[in-house]
Design an enzyme around this catalytic site. Sequence first.
Site, PDB file in Angstrom:
ATOM      1  N   LYS A  60      40.726 -12.314  -8.049  1.00 51.85           N
ATOM      2  CA  LYS A  60      39.896 -12.887  -6.972  1.00 51.85           C
ATOM      3  C   LYS A  60      40.721 -13.534  -5.866  1.00 51.85           C
ATOM      4  CE  LYS A  60      37.853 -15.377 -10.094  1.00 51.85           C
ATOM      5  NZ  LYS A  60      37.389 -15.256 -11.431  1.00 51.85           N
ATOM      6  N   LYS A  74      33.964 -15.749  -5.347  1.00 49.85           N
ATOM      7  CA  LYS A  74      33.210 -14.491  -5.477  1.00 49.85           C
ATOM      8  C   LYS A  74      32.282 -14.298  -4.279  1.00 49.85           C
ATOM      9  CE  LYS A  74      33.500 -14.709 -10.503  1.00 49.85           C
ATOM     10  NZ  LYS A  74      32.882 -15.331 -11.685  1.00 49.85           N
ATOM     11  N   GLY A  87      35.088 -19.612 -24.862  1.00 48.66           N
ATOM     12  CA  GLY A  87      36.014 -18.854 -24.018  1.00 48.66           C
ATOM     13  C   GLY A  87      35.423 -18.392 -22.699  1.00 48.66           C
ATOM     14  N   GLU A 116      35.863  -3.947  -7.468  1.00 51.86           N
ATOM     15  CA  GLU A 116      34.594  -4.214  -8.163  1.00 51.86           C
ATOM     16  C   GLU A 116      34.773  -5.260  -9.265  1.00 51.86           C
ATOM     17  OE1 GLU A 116      31.287  -2.666  -7.620  1.00 51.86           O
ATOM     18  OE2 GLU A 116      31.029  -4.560  -8.675  1.00 51.86           O
ATOM     19  N   VAL A 120      34.397  -9.467  -8.874  1.00 43.92           N
ATOM     20  CA  VAL A 120      33.136 -10.230  -8.809  1.00 43.92           C
ATOM     21  C   VAL A 120      32.194  -9.749  -9.907  1.00 43.92           C
ATOM     22  CG1 VAL A 120      31.096 -10.793  -7.420  1.00 43.92           C
ATOM     23  CG2 VAL A 120      33.320 -10.545  -6.303  1.00 43.92           C
ATOM     24  N   GLY A 158      34.620 -10.749 -19.363  1.00 41.68           N
ATOM     25  CA  GLY A 158      34.900 -10.190 -20.688  1.00 41.68           C
ATOM     26  C   GLY A 158      35.854  -9.012 -20.572  1.00 41.68           C
TER      27      GLY A 158
END
Length: 340
Positions: free
Chosen positions: A121, A221, A203, A145, A148, A313
């Site tokens: 980012k 973002k 986490g 992609e 964000v 993730g």
Amino acid sequence: MDVFIAGFGVVGQGITEVIRDKQELFIKHFGEKVRIVGAFDTKSLALDPSGLDPDELLKRKDSLGKVGKDEVSDDIVKLLQDTEYDLLLEVTPTNIKDGGAGYMHIHTALSAGRHVATSNKGPLALKFRELTELAERNRVHLRYEASVGGAMPVINLSRELLMGEEIASMRGILNGTCNFILHRMKEERFSFQFALREAQELGYAETDPSYDIDGIDSACKLAILANAIFDRDVTYADVSRTGIRGISEEAVALAAEHKQVIRLIGEVSKEKLEVAPRLVPAGHPLSIGGTLNIAQLLTDLAGDVTVVGRGAGRMETASALLSDILAILKNGETRRDAKR
Ligand code: HSE
């Protein structure tokens, strides 16, 4: 297509697994393999122009904590300039002070005529215009992609599938940690601190959780979306920002009495650029719970278009990177093709 992976943390390992597992797809649709020819982390470097074995990279990282056998060179710029590859996958951690190493990696690869796909980012929230113009000048793709909303495909959806629409505004939830905290405060009557600790233990939170709760992550973002979808020229510092640190249990309970929830909402349009806690009616799409991210686009022809997905993730971010790899294979000539 040959790829070089900068950063071999959670995301780097995830995309390595995906590249290993999707070879049939690459061959079926594009008639070529995607090979990993280089990868580095903070401690080590792996290089092989004929292709590295993904399992070997993953095993070494798992057992020895490093991706390669060699020491990583001090001169990463030279490494990224001199090595033969088509696409840099830049997946090092975000630095929002000056873009950090990620900015340098992306800048170097684009300048050297390589495509870039990134989950980072920092460089995009700070130097979007400079980097996209650099990519254009060098006639290569810069795709982001994965920067964000993880597996919530809002950027490519807006820029490609909704290309013909006038998008007036986007409202959404861009930080899973804040959403999880606000959700748990309401459902379990947890205190802010208790819910934050839970988010950290699971986490979801950034290493420094103030990035989440003070709205910095959401602002980064939102700035990327403003630049990418609304053609604005902003950095994350331009975002009017209020986090959720000041939200009390009493405020959450009072909202619930009125059948409302509090959510940290990012909103961008031609004029607006704001992250702030808002009251949302229970049952409204923006009242979603858990760590999900959501974006509602207001378009001129299609009306409201809403996309929901897991915001972070290993495999979710890898899924977004894969969509960018496929788009580059589909739209762009690889460097090798261009040289033929
Ligand atoms: N800490 C971030 C979140 C991770 O909670 O959404 C994804 O950027």
